[in-house]
Design a protein around this motif. Sequence first.
Motif, short mmCIF file in Angstrom:
data_model
loop_
_atom_site.label_atom_id
_atom_site.label_comp_id
_atom_site.label_asym_id
_atom_site.label_seq_id
_atom_site.Cartn_x
_atom_site.Cartn_y
_atom_site.Cartn_z
N PRO A 175 0.85 -1.20 0.00
CA PRO A 175 0.00 0.00 0.00
C PRO A 175 0.88 1.25 0.00
CG PRO A 175 -0.70 -1.54 1.69
CD PRO A 175 0.62 -2.03 1.20
N MET A 176 0.46 2.28 -0.73
CA MET A 176 1.24 3.51 -0.81
C MET A 176 0.32 4.73 -0.81
SD MET A 176 4.06 2.58 -3.74
CE MET A 176 4.97 4.10 -3.45
N SER A 177 0.90 5.88 -0.51
CA SER A 177 0.16 7.13 -0.62
C SER A 177 1.14 8.27 -0.87
CB SER A 177 -0.68 7.43 0.62
OG SER A 177 0.15 7.78 1.71
N ILE A 178 0.62 9.38 -1.34
CA ILE A 178 1.41 10.61 -1.49
C ILE A 178 0.67 11.69 -0.71
CG2 ILE A 178 2.23 12.38 -3.08
CD1 ILE A 178 2.46 10.26 -5.22
N CYS A 179 1.39 12.32 0.21
CA CYS A 179 0.77 13.39 0.99
C CYS A 179 1.46 14.70 0.66
CB CYS A 179 0.87 13.10 2.49
SG CYS A 179 2.54 13.20 3.15
N ASN A 180 0.75 15.80 0.90
CA ASN A 180 1.42 17.10 0.83
C ASN A 180 1.66 17.56 2.26
OD1 ASN A 180 -1.10 17.88 1.68
ND2 ASN A 180 -1.50 19.27 -0.01
N ASP A 237 -3.97 12.29 2.34
CA ASP A 237 -4.92 11.76 1.37
C ASP A 237 -4.80 12.38 -0.02
OD1 ASP A 237 -5.73 14.14 2.53
OD2 ASP A 237 -7.83 13.79 2.14
N TYR A 238 -3.60 12.86 -0.37
CA TYR A 238 -3.50 13.46 -1.70
C TYR A 238 -3.73 12.42 -2.79
CZ TYR A 238 -2.50 16.86 -5.17
OH TYR A 238 -2.65 17.72 -6.21
N ALA A 239 -3.02 11.31 -2.69
CA ALA A 239 -3.21 10.18 -3.61
C ALA A 239 -2.93 8.92 -2.82
CB ALA A 239 -2.28 10.29 -4.81
N MET A 240 -3.66 7.87 -3.07
CA MET A 240 -3.44 6.64 -2.32
C MET A 240 -3.89 5.44 -3.13
SD MET A 240 -6.49 6.68 0.50
CE MET A 240 -5.90 8.21 1.18
N THR A 241 -3.26 4.29 -2.81
CA THR A 241 -3.69 3.06 -3.45
C THR A 241 -4.95 2.55 -2.76
OG1 THR A 241 -2.26 1.82 -1.96
CG2 THR A 241 -1.35 2.43 -4.10
N GLY A 242 -5.61 1.60 -3.39
CA GLY A 242 -6.82 1.05 -2.81
C GLY A 242 -6.52 0.18 -1.61
#
Length: 492
Positions: A124-129, A134-139
């Motif tokens: 699982p991965m995500s990109i935050c600012n 919750d800027y971008a995240m995997t399912g």
Amino acid sequence: MKLSLNILEYWFRKQNFLTSSRIIEGQANLVSFQISSVPLSSNIGRICPASLLPDEADNHSSTAIVSGSEYLLIHNSTQEETLKIAFQAYEYYHSWESSLYQKITSTTSLQELLEMTAGIFNRPMSICNSRGWDYAMTGGEGPYIHPLREDFQTGSSNDDSTVTDRQTFLKQLDAVNPIVIYSAAHKCNVLVANIWLDGEQSGAILAYETEIPFSVCDHQIMTVFQNIITVYATIHKGILRSRSALSEYLIDILDQKPDRNYDISKILKYPNWKISDQYIILCAASRKPTDSIYLNRLCDELELSPYKPQTFIYDNTVVALINMKNSMGRDYLLSGIRQLISEDLFCWGISHEFYGIMQFADYYPQARHALQEAMDENLPGKTMRDTAIRFIREHTIQDPQLQTLLHPDVIFLINYDKQNHTLYANTLYWFLLYSCNYTDAANHLNLHRNTLIYRISRIEGLISANISDIAEREFLLLSFMLCREQPATEKY
């Protein structure tokens, strides 16, 4: 993409090969492979029988991939087969890196880049600012993907490596290179790589440790992805400076950019909103010349408010999309905004409510218009209700023919008040506006209820209209609102 022996070992194990290795530093510097019995340049992986290595002279069943003084042993594999699998690994990772670089200059979103990479990490991965996860995240589901707000606020620990507060979490990530840190909010180890923009940390990439611990391979792949996202952030500077994928979607609508194939239902899943919900738009501008610090601070304060708006900065203005289901009605929302937004620092404007997030672009100009009027009149804030009423009244009272169509009792009461120093017109207006509710109208007029009852009976004796007739009440109220000469008022 340059490979290391660590990445190759991971790749061969995925292909069900038995491996062993002597890797000390594990530098990612291999760009090609060659079968050779003699040493090669440092960036070409030498493939040879393991028996040619001093430490493996008795090993005749394995093939070695050698890089300097380090090597990887592939057991029960020929040199030709090893060479083939090694080139497959190089082609796989190089294709992934090339595809990302091709995408970053186009209209690809961060979410798409993340999904292209999640398969490489198999985590699982995500990109935050700088303000959220919750800027971008995997399912997927689980606390490592969707940390609760309460987890950040109530957690506590004396261990410096344990972080519960989201701002503290990001502030501790000073290293440029990927690092592993335990996050109590996510309830697991997190591999984090900073994203830099104009010399400042603007966000981070996170991969969440599940059953398999992080390895050197994960660090090296994260470094590649970190460089790619940094380039992307530099090209699309407004992206990470907004607050989430939904913010990115709304900004693209305002900029009239080509459709980037957003899955709006997926974007709305995290805030638990629906496309058809009722929304309202708030715009706020700073009164200070150097406004960036105030705007960012207001974004943070709005994010923590009970109505949890989607907030971002656009055209030097804080824009907040508010889902009305998160508030207790319009009056409660306006009261909260007046308390939250300092009138010494900001002016604000609010649009009409509307159903359907797809109408965002149609109602955003209303909020900006109301904001501009508040700034022009040096007021703390204005709603589109205020602006619309003024606009309608100004345009209708200038119509001479319309004035002749008003209810005659309205003109009569206004003139009667002038001659007799009474306030019957104002009393009847508020009585009608409160739907003939004596208690509410009396409270607004600061009158005793019995006093209002007496006044209404006096008014009924003076006018010809039957107030009990709903059509007459509607005509009277509309006439009051459109009358060029408004009733005299007095604070009782």
